[in-house]
Design an enzyme around this catalytic site. Structure first.
Site, PDB file in Angstrom:
ATOM      1  N   GLU A   1       0.872  -1.171   0.000  1.00 48.50           N
ATOM      2  CA  GLU A   1       0.000   0.000   0.000  1.00 48.50           C
ATOM      3  C   GLU A   1       0.914   1.228   0.000  1.00 48.50           C
ATOM      4  O   GLU A   1       1.844   1.295   0.806  1.00 48.50           O
ATOM      5  CB  GLU A   1      -0.874   0.018   1.263  1.00 48.50           C
ATOM      6  CG  GLU A   1      -1.834   1.209   1.246  1.00 48.50           C
ATOM      7  CD  GLU A   1      -2.620   1.402   2.536  1.00 48.50           C
ATOM      8  OE1 GLU A   1      -2.240   0.805   3.570  1.00 48.50           O
ATOM      9  OE2 GLU A   1      -3.601   2.170   2.508  1.00 48.50           O
TER      10      GLU A   1
ATOM     11  N   ARG B   1       5.883 -12.503   9.458  1.00 49.05           N
ATOM     12  CA  ARG B   1       6.602 -11.295   9.061  1.00 49.05           C
ATOM     13  C   ARG B   1       7.901 -11.206   9.850  1.00 49.05           C
ATOM     14  O   ARG B   1       8.071 -11.867  10.879  1.00 49.05           O
ATOM     15  CB  ARG B   1       5.732 -10.063   9.298  1.00 49.05           C
ATOM     16  CG  ARG B   1       5.291  -9.945  10.750  1.00 49.05           C
ATOM     17  CD  ARG B   1       4.778  -8.548  11.121  1.00 49.05           C
ATOM     18  NE  ARG B   1       4.538  -7.690  10.011  1.00 49.05           N
ATOM     19  CZ  ARG B   1       3.388  -7.024   9.796  1.00 49.05           C
ATOM     20  NH1 ARG B   1       2.403  -7.138  10.639  1.00 49.05           N
ATOM     21  NH2 ARG B   1       3.262  -6.221   8.782  1.00 49.05           N
TER      22      ARG B   1
ATOM     23  N   LYS C   1       4.796   0.449  10.115  1.00 48.86           N
ATOM     24  CA  LYS C   1       4.793   1.744   9.435  1.00 48.86           C
ATOM     25  C   LYS C   1       4.360   2.859  10.376  1.00 48.86           C
ATOM     26  O   LYS C   1       4.843   3.971  10.295  1.00 48.86           O
ATOM     27  CB  LYS C   1       3.829   1.684   8.250  1.00 48.86           C
ATOM     28  CG  LYS C   1       4.525   1.272   6.962  1.00 48.86           C
ATOM     29  CD  LYS C   1       3.592   1.438   5.794  1.00 48.86           C
ATOM     30  CE  LYS C   1       3.606   0.192   4.957  1.00 48.86           C
ATOM     31  NZ  LYS C   1       2.650   0.222   3.855  1.00 48.86           N
TER      32      LYS C   1
END
Length: 564
Positions: free
Chosen positions: A37, A263, A273
């Site tokens: 994104e 992850r 983020k």
RNA sequence: UGCCCGGUGGUGUAAUGGUAACACACCGGCCUUUGGAGCCGUGGUUCGAGGUUCAAGUCCUCGCCGGGCAGCCA
């Protein structure tokens, strides 16, 4: 097409892909995608995903798409699109002509939504966000069906069209999938497919749309449209897989396989983020490309090589276990690669003047220095030597402790590529600080390569009249704690920030050959570490960032002495 | 008290029912004109308890521990 997927060992994802190839599930095709994104910069965790997707495609003779998953105009910007593309290229991967945007599929998705409504599998819901939340139930209690759940297909179609036309205010209505309000998987309790967003235009489609698809609805369609075979995502989407499958099955569309993996987490690092953006916004670091950031842009500026990052990604592997990788492993691969490719230079960061009393005042010698002991083909260079030198302040101690075997009063050490010098005198200023040290040298000791250990230490130096001044930025880890998010109640991660994560040192003394350094040139400063020339450099003002220090036995010993 | 997913040396990853391997870190030692690099060596019986089997880290059962899920974020 050359396939080379027969080597071992292999991770669980590659194992699944092998089985799918064997069974012909996707006609032996392999097509992956990396779907960021565009709402922030890529970090080392994304590197893991990029590496996984592109390498798998390569190994199995398939393709990997780059797709921007831009379904939320409130958060996305084209600045990030460009930065992300640059970072992926820098990492060494190429999406060729396969650059896609979810926003290009909006019309198609809209048509699919209409289809779903016609099948009686989706409805327009007039509940507010709060009401939807209340009706969703809890982890242990089933939800309540929306009063709008059983509207007629005609009414739903009409309402949905008016939603698209912008006739309703933001937040007033949604399109929801009609699944099961009592499902133990909360994702299946009539999830929202479309929401109305009017306040902000989309960075690509502007004001064309005022309804936007949510992740669960959009993602499977995106994968399906692109003919993806294996849709690799992180563990938190595991509970979403039934939904991914449900949408595709209801529509009878081509159906990729979603596989989840853990992850990347690393010690001394925050990886979300949100936190990275916070570091930037609160100016704790100097932007997304600050060398202390785990962003690819930051690592690039710090001097990391894409080769090292790729090798790191390869070695951490991929699994479903939640894990935290030691940052030392990353640093290891950085050192390993830099050791191979960097030419050596002599630079004194914290200079101490050393005068050789028995060396002629006007004399200058040009001594041979090896450019890279790892690769003799890179040859030698000349470095000037004269009566007055600078050495590292840390390389001299007036009262040396045990195990310190560098220079001290009465002691002899070798100057790298030059002579033995023996300290005869320590000169201090009024405050008692050491101003310079005086030595005598042994003129016969030059190039005595086989001379066995007159001293255990070899120190680096630079000639005072020949050296140039440079700025050095000494970076350390941004956080003091292995887990930066481990904080006392009521405080945030800033309590774990390392106050010494950046030390800017000016007036460092460098050997003259460094005057030609250009931004992004990498070097090993002997005995100190690896350094990269920063883009902030201007002619006459050269700036180096420390990428990573050399391993330092003495630092370890010092630490041991200070807390036994 | 719900559902889903995990648990192998300090860390990460292997072992695909057949002697627990590799890398990093750590600690020893060797070597060295970078206290760098390189080389050699020491640490685990696989969360626990049962079961299946000639044989279990691997399969089954029950526990324990960890993670995820109640955005109109992704």
């Amino acid at each position: 097409m050359e396939n080379n997927y027969s080597e071992k060992p292999v991770d669980f994802i590659r194992e699944i892909i092998r089985q799918d190839i064997a069974s012909g599930r996707f006609g032996a095709r392999v097509h992956t995608r990396f779907p960021p994104e565009p709402n922030g910069y890529l970090h080392i965790g994304h590197a893991k995903a990029i590496h996984l997707n592109f390498e798998i495609a390569k190994e199995f003779g398939g393709k990997c798409n780059l797709r921007f998953d831009d379904t939320n105009p409130a958060k996305e910007e084209s600045e990030y699109v460009e930065a992300i593309k640059q970072d992926i290229k820098w990492l060494g991967y190429d999406w060729e002509d396969r650059l896609y945007f979810a926003s290009d599929y909006f019309e198609k998705m809209y048509q699919y939504a209409i289809e779903l409504i016609k099948k009686g599998k989706a409805y327009v819901c007039d509940l507010s966000p709060e009401e939807i939340r209340e009706d969703r139930g809890t982890l242990t209690q089933p939800g309540k069906e929306s009063p709008y759940r059983n509207r007629s297909v005609e009414e739903n179609l009409e309402l949905f069209k008016r939603m698209r036309n912008g006739e309703f205010p933001e937040g007033s209505r949604t399109l929801r999938a009609k699944i099961d309000m009592s499902s133990p998987n909360l994702n299946l309790r009539d999830p929202v497919m479309y929401r109305i967003i009017k306040k902000v235009p989309h960075y690509r489609t502007g004001n064309k749309w005022c309804i936007y698809p949510s992740y669960d609805w959009a993602h499977g369609l995106e994968d399906s449209i692109e003919g993806i075979t294996h849709s690799l995502c992180s563990l938190e989407y595991e509970n979403h897989r039934p939904l991914y499958d449900w949408f595709l099955d209801q529509l009878g569309l081509y159906h990729p396989r979603q596989i989840e993996f853990a992850r990347l987490n690393m010690t001394y690092t925050v990886m979300s983020k949100r936190y990275l953006a916070e570091l930037v916004e609160r100016k704790i670091v100097n932007g997304w490309d600050d060398p202390r950031m785990p962003t690819l842009a930051g690592m690039r500026r710090a001097g990391y090589t894409p080769e090292a990052i790729r090798k790191f990604c390869k070695h951490i592997g991929v699994a479903k276990t939640d894990s935290v990788v030691d940052i030392e492993l990353l640093e290891h691969f950085v050192r390993e690669h830099l050791n191979k490719i960097c030419q050596r230079k002599m630079v004194v960061i914290n200079p101490l003047k050393l005068v050789i009393e028995n060396y002629p005042e006007e004399k200058t010698e040009q001594l041979d220095a090896i450019n890279n002991p790892e690769n003799p083909e890179e040859g030698k260079r000349k470095i000037p030597f004269s009566r007055i030198l600078f050495i590292e302040r840390d390389d001299f101690m007036e009262n040396p402790p045990e195990k310190f075997y560098r220079l001290a009063p009465g002691r002899e050490v070798r100057l790298r590529y030059a002579y033995y010098v023996k300290c005869t005198q320590v000169v201090k200023d009024e405050k008692g600080d050491i101003k310079e040290i005086r030595c005598v040298y042994d003129p016969d000791s030059r190039n005595m390569y086989s001379d066995k250990k007159r001293s255990k230490a070899i120190i680096h130096w630079v000639s005072a009249i020949h050296c140039i001044d440079v700025e050095v930025r000494l970076y350390e880890r941004l956080f003091l704690k292995k887990d930066p998010l481990d904080v006392p109640e009521g405080s945030d991660f800033t309590v774990n920030i390392n106050p010494d994560s950046l030390k800017i040192v000016t007036g460092c003394k460098a050997e003259p050959s460094l005057a030609d350094a250009k931004p992004n040139d990498r070097f090993q400063f002997e005995r100190l570490g690896y350094f990269v020339c920063d883009p902030d450099s201007a002619s006459g003002h050269i700036v180096f960032n420390r990428t990573v220090s050399l391993k330092d036995e003495w630092q370890k010993i010092k630490k041991f002495f200070s807390h036994p």
